[in-house]
Design a protein around this motif. Structure first.
Motif, PDB file in Angstrom:
ATOM      1  N   UNK A  34       0.831  -1.235  -0.067  1.00 24.97           N
ATOM      2  CA  UNK A  34       0.248  -0.070   0.150  1.00 24.97           C
ATOM      3  C   UNK A  34       0.832   1.209  -0.018  1.00 24.97           C
ATOM      4  N   UNK A  36       0.774   5.145   0.900  1.00 27.00           N
ATOM      5  CA  UNK A  36       0.002   6.430   1.718  1.00 27.00           C
ATOM      6  C   UNK A  36       0.878   7.726   1.478  1.00 27.00           C
ATOM      7  N   UNK A  43      -3.601  12.754   9.341  1.00 21.32           N
ATOM      8  CA  UNK A  43      -3.723  11.384   9.282  1.00 21.32           C
ATOM      9  C   UNK A  43      -3.143  10.746   7.944  1.00 21.32           C
ATOM     10  N   UNK A  46      -4.699   6.863   1.960  1.00 19.74           N
ATOM     11  CA  UNK A  46      -4.232   5.619   1.076  1.00 19.74           C
ATOM     12  C   UNK A  46      -4.492   6.270  -0.251  1.00 19.74           C
ATOM     13  N   UNK A 103      -0.552  -4.693   8.510  1.00 21.69           N
ATOM     14  CA  UNK A 103       0.517  -4.454   7.579  1.00 21.69           C
ATOM     15  C   UNK A 103       1.754  -3.852   8.490  1.00 21.69           C
ATOM     16  N   UNK A 105       5.035  -1.312   8.182  1.00 18.63           N
ATOM     17  CA  UNK A 105       5.341   0.086   7.392  1.00 18.63           C
ATOM     18  C   UNK A 105       6.844   0.287   7.184  1.00 18.63           C
ATOM     19  N   UNK A 106       7.024   1.046   6.248  1.00 17.07           N
ATOM     20  CA  UNK A 106       8.203   1.423   5.996  1.00 17.07           C
ATOM     21  C   UNK A 106       8.702   2.685   6.614  1.00 17.07           C
ATOM     22  N   UNK A 107       9.644   3.264   6.640  1.00 14.73           N
ATOM     23  CA  UNK A 107       9.992   4.502   7.545  1.00 14.73           C
ATOM     24  C   UNK A 107       9.771   5.869   6.827  1.00 14.73           C
TER      25      UNK A 107
ATOM     26  N   UNK B  35      -6.706  -1.889  14.934  1.00 17.63           N
ATOM     27  CA  UNK B  35      -5.625  -1.735  15.433  1.00 17.63           C
ATOM     28  C   UNK B  35      -5.326  -0.336  15.816  1.00 17.63           C
ATOM     29  N   UNK B  37      -2.073   2.251  16.039  1.00 19.69           N
ATOM     30  CA  UNK B  37      -0.460   2.419  15.559  1.00 19.69           C
ATOM     31  C   UNK B  37      -0.131   3.766  16.279  1.00 19.69           C
ATOM     32  N   UNK B  39       2.738   6.700  15.947  1.00 21.14           N
ATOM     33  CA  UNK B  39       3.759   7.467  15.133  1.00 21.14           C
ATOM     34  C   UNK B  39       4.604   8.530  15.921  1.00 21.14           C
ATOM     35  N   UNK B  44       7.772   7.157  11.950  1.00 20.47           N
ATOM     36  CA  UNK B  44       7.644   5.502  11.676  1.00 20.47           C
ATOM     37  C   UNK B  44       6.515   5.288  12.434  1.00 20.47           C
ATOM     38  N   UNK B  45       5.855   4.312  11.616  1.00 18.80           N
ATOM     39  CA  UNK B  45       4.458   3.571  12.033  1.00 18.80           C
ATOM     40  C   UNK B  45       4.611   2.445  12.664  1.00 18.80           C
ATOM     41  N   UNK B  50      -3.513  -5.036  18.489  1.00 17.81           N
ATOM     42  CA  UNK B  50      -4.682  -5.151  17.453  1.00 17.81           C
ATOM     43  C   UNK B  50      -5.582  -6.198  17.999  1.00 17.81           C
ATOM     44  N   UNK B  91      -2.809   6.667  16.068  1.00 17.88           N
ATOM     45  CA  UNK B  91      -3.898   6.191  15.151  1.00 17.88           C
ATOM     46  C   UNK B  91      -4.566   4.900  15.428  1.00 17.88           C
ATOM     47  N   UNK B  95      -9.846  -2.661   9.805  1.00 18.58           N
ATOM     48  CA  UNK B  95      -9.298  -3.288   8.419  1.00 18.58           C
ATOM     49  C   UNK B  95     -10.470  -4.451   8.241  1.00 18.58           C
ATOM     50  N   UNK B  98     -10.199  -6.698   1.952  1.00 16.50           N
ATOM     51  CA  UNK B  98      -8.902  -6.637   1.208  1.00 16.50           C
ATOM     52  C   UNK B  98      -7.814  -6.000   1.814  1.00 16.50           C
ATOM     53  N   UNK B  99      -7.998  -5.898   3.118  1.00 22.56           N
ATOM     54  CA  UNK B  99      -6.681  -5.499   3.984  1.00 22.56           C
ATOM     55  C   UNK B  99      -6.387  -4.233   3.861  1.00 22.56           C
ATOM     56  N   UNK B 100      -7.397  -3.314   3.261  1.00 28.67           N
ATOM     57  CA  UNK B 100      -7.147  -1.816   3.378  1.00 28.67           C
ATOM     58  C   UNK B 100      -7.610  -1.059   4.751  1.00 28.67           C
ATOM     59  N   UNK B 101      -6.478  -0.489   5.284  1.00 31.71           N
ATOM     60  CA  UNK B 101      -6.727   0.169   6.418  1.00 31.71           C
ATOM     61  C   UNK B 101      -7.534   1.507   6.422  1.00 31.71           C
ATOM     62  N   UNK B 103      -8.166   4.719   8.556  1.00 29.80           N
ATOM     63  CA  UNK B 103      -7.397   5.424   9.841  1.00 29.80           C
ATOM     64  C   UNK B 103      -8.200   6.625  10.346  1.00 29.80           C
ATOM     65  N   UNK B 104      -8.201   6.684  11.754  1.00 28.48           N
ATOM     66  CA  UNK B 104      -8.919   8.035  12.274  1.00 28.48           C
ATOM     67  C   UNK B 104      -8.030   9.003  12.267  1.00 28.48           C
ATOM     68  N   UNK B 105      -8.351  10.167  12.788  1.00 27.08           N
ATOM     69  CA  UNK B 105      -7.629  11.238  12.365  1.00 27.08           C
ATOM     70  C   UNK B 105      -6.341  11.516  13.248  1.00 27.08           C
TER      71      UNK B 105
END
Lengths: 114, 113
Positions: A34, A36, A43, A46, A103, A105-107, B35, B37, B39, B44-45, B50, B91, B95, B98-101, B103-105
């Motif tokens: 994915x 983003x 936020x 996508x 998922x 994530x990359x950095x 989930x 997450x 940041x 980095x996420x 979960x 965040x 999901x 199709x695994x699409x996440x 996200x909240x704000x």
């Protein structure tokens, strides 16, 4: 845990040039990746979903001719920002997953267009 | 369409205290994943925790736990014994399929020493 490498971490380029960002899954085969975009203090938005060996699925409002995505192997996806302009400056993050795993994530890549 | 709402743009807590971050979501599906997450300033996420919707038991990862209320479509994160390193944007994400996440704000958490 699973590692996703994103390169470059920061790129500055002139307006009108094209920039390629790579996303690699280092220790697992990513069936889906994915891309983003994240604006400051907002936020993640996508942009597109890419499955290995098939065309990417773009979200509404994302220009597929501007943001070219290639997922040629199970460990590599690339995002190319074509003819970049200052409004394309942003933070771009990729993520990768295999089947039903979370998922990873990359950095991220900070893109600055002058 | 599925949506995720975090109603607290910013939260702060004293070091060593407990803080709860709120998240609500909207979906018509019965089987999905939720989930949290983190940041940090490095951007980095990092996956914190979960929860599978079909599991009634709340997920726990060390100092992090969730309160999952499926009927109310609520998924809050509790951080116990807050540490300076917990300061970050948090965040909530949903999901399905199709695994699409989605996200909240986000909620910016500040830890006061």
């Amino acid at each position: 845990g699973a590692v996703v490498s994103q390169h470059p971490s920061w790129v500055i380029c002139k307006s009108g040039t094209s920039v390629k960002i790579e996303c690699r899954s280092l220790d697992f085969q990513a069936t889906t990746m994915f891309w983003y975009r994240q604006f400051p203090k907002q936020s993640l938005m996508l942009m597109a979903t890419s499955n290995e060996g098939s065309k990417a699925t773009y979200e509404q409002g994302v220009e597929k001719d501007k943001f070219l995505i290639n997922h040629a192997s199970l460990t590599l996806s690339t995002l190319t920002v074509t003819s970049a302009h200052p409004e394309d400056s942003s933070f771009y993050i990729c993520s990768a997953t295999d089947y039903n795993q979370p998922q990873h994530f990359g950095d991220g890549t900070r893109l600055s267009i002058l | 369409a599925q949506t995720v709402t975090q109603s607290q743009p910013e939260m702060s807590v004293q070091e060593a205290e407990t803080v709860t971050l709120s998240c609500t979501y909207d979906t018509s599906e019965s089987d999905y994943y939720l989930f949290w997450y983190k940041q940090p300033p490095s951007r980095q996420m990092i996956l914190v925790i979960r929860q599978e919707a079909y599991k009634q038991q709340n997920a726990t990862e060390n100092r992090f736990s969730v309160n999952f209320q499926k009927a109310a479509k609520s998924f809050s994160l509790k951080i116990s014994d807050s540490q300076l390193g917990d300061a970050a944007m948090y965040f909530c994400a949903y999901r399905w399929g199709a695994q699409k996440l989605v996200f909240g704000q986000g909620t910016r958490l500040t830890i006061n020493p």
